[in-house]
Design a protein around this motif. Structure first.
Motif, PDB file in Angstrom:
ATOM      1  N   ARG A   1      47.678  43.173  44.600  1.00  0.00           N
ATOM      2  CA  ARG A   1      47.669  44.511  45.189  1.00  0.00           C
ATOM      3  C   ARG A   1      47.864  45.594  44.132  1.00  0.00           C
ATOM      4  N   SER A   2      48.843  45.419  43.271  1.00  0.00           N
ATOM      5  CA  SER A   2      49.120  46.456  42.274  1.00  0.00           C
ATOM      6  C   SER A   2      48.026  46.524  41.215  1.00  0.00           C
ATOM      7  N   ALA A   3      47.449  45.385  40.860  1.00  0.00           N
ATOM      8  CA  ALA A   3      46.385  45.375  39.861  1.00  0.00           C
ATOM      9  C   ALA A   3      45.122  46.030  40.414  1.00  0.00           C
ATOM     10  N   ALA A   4      44.744  45.682  41.631  1.00  0.00           N
ATOM     11  CA  ALA A   4      43.554  46.288  42.231  1.00  0.00           C
ATOM     12  C   ALA A   4      43.759  47.789  42.429  1.00  0.00           C
ATOM     13  N   GLY A   5      44.958  48.185  42.836  1.00  0.00           N
ATOM     14  CA  GLY A   5      45.251  49.609  43.002  1.00  0.00           C
ATOM     15  C   GLY A   5      45.212  50.358  41.684  1.00  0.00           C
ATOM     16  N   GLY A   6      45.800  49.797  40.656  1.00  0.00           N
ATOM     17  CA  GLY A   6      45.787  50.435  39.344  1.00  0.00           C
ATOM     18  C   GLY A   6      44.384  50.555  38.781  1.00  0.00           C
ATOM     19  N   PHE A   7      43.587  49.514  38.968  1.00  0.00           N
ATOM     20  CA  PHE A   7      42.201  49.518  38.502  1.00  0.00           C
ATOM     21  C   PHE A   7      41.400  50.586  39.247  1.00  0.00           C
TER      22      PHE A   7
ATOM     23  N   PHE B   1      37.494  46.458  45.111  1.00  0.00           N
ATOM     24  CA  PHE B   1      37.085  45.268  45.854  1.00  0.00           C
ATOM     25  C   PHE B   1      36.688  44.117  44.932  1.00  0.00           C
ATOM     26  N   THR B   2      36.109  44.421  43.789  1.00  0.00           N
ATOM     27  CA  THR B   2      35.737  43.368  42.849  1.00  0.00           C
ATOM     28  C   THR B   2      36.968  42.687  42.264  1.00  0.00           C
ATOM     29  N   LEU B   3      37.937  43.475  41.804  1.00  0.00           N
ATOM     30  CA  LEU B   3      39.149  42.872  41.242  1.00  0.00           C
ATOM     31  C   LEU B   3      39.917  42.105  42.312  1.00  0.00           C
ATOM     32  N   ASN B   4      39.963  42.647  43.514  1.00  0.00           N
ATOM     33  CA  ASN B   4      40.625  41.964  44.620  1.00  0.00           C
ATOM     34  C   ASN B   4      39.945  40.624  44.900  1.00  0.00           C
ATOM     35  N   TRP B   5      38.618  40.618  44.922  1.00  0.00           N
ATOM     36  CA  TRP B   5      37.870  39.390  45.175  1.00  0.00           C
ATOM     37  C   TRP B   5      38.073  38.379  44.049  1.00  0.00           C
TER      38      TRP B   5
END
Length: 178
Positions: free
Chosen positions: A40-46, A149-153
């Protein structure tokens, strides 16, 4: 794991905490959740970093850090992702943004030569400014959504793959002990 790959490229938390520019945020930078690296934090930061990367302003890192803090997104990733636009990539990215903006607005693209100066920006704001700003907004929104969405996936895929490897290893170990 994406976590290991991301950590390799991120600046150290202490380097960001000691950054003169980011000291504006004070003790808020010492919040542990801003430094925690999960999906969650990585996708949000990205997402936040990509959103501000396409803004044609000189203080993108401040904006990115300022938005990452209330959203509890990973601060180092947010600040580092802004550097997608750097002195080498700005001309082609901003030219593409201008072309996108002129297409969306239905205006004829004008010929111009990009100059890396504030004077050129002020002089060009009336001619290419509207198309450029609309293009930057479109690129900003699309890049941040695709990045999120890409990092989350990718993160979910890697975790699922790791769980599958562990399940197979446990099954193999169980067969060997019998």
């Amino acid at each position: 794991m994406p976590k290991k790959l991301i950590r390799r490229f991120l600046p150290e938390p202490q380097a960001i905490k000691n950054n003169k520019i980011l000291r504006v945020f004070g003790s808020v930078l010492h919040e542990p959740n801003l430094w925690h690296l999960n999906r969650r934090s990585a996708a949000g930061g990205f997402c936040i970093g990509l959103f501000f990367a396409f803004w044609p302003v000189p203080f993108q890192m401040w904006l990115s850090a300022g938005v990452a803090i209330p959203f509890r997104a990973n601060l180092p990733l947010s600040v580092a992702t802004v550097w997608v636009t750097n002195p080498f990539t700005i001309p082609p990215i901003f030219y593409a943004a201008y072309k996108i903006g002129s297409t969306v607005l239905g205006t004829k693209p004008e010929h111009f030569e990009f100059q890396f100066s504030w004077q050129w920006v002020v002089e060009s704001i009336s001619t290419i400014g509207p198309a450029f700003l609309v293009g930057c907004a479109i690129c900003s929104i699309i890049a941040s959504a695709v990045g999120y969405f890409t990092l989350n996936w990718i993160w979910r895929f890697q975790v699922k793959k790791a769980w599958e490897r562990r399940r197979l290893a446990r099954a193999k170990a169980k067969v060997q002990t019998q």
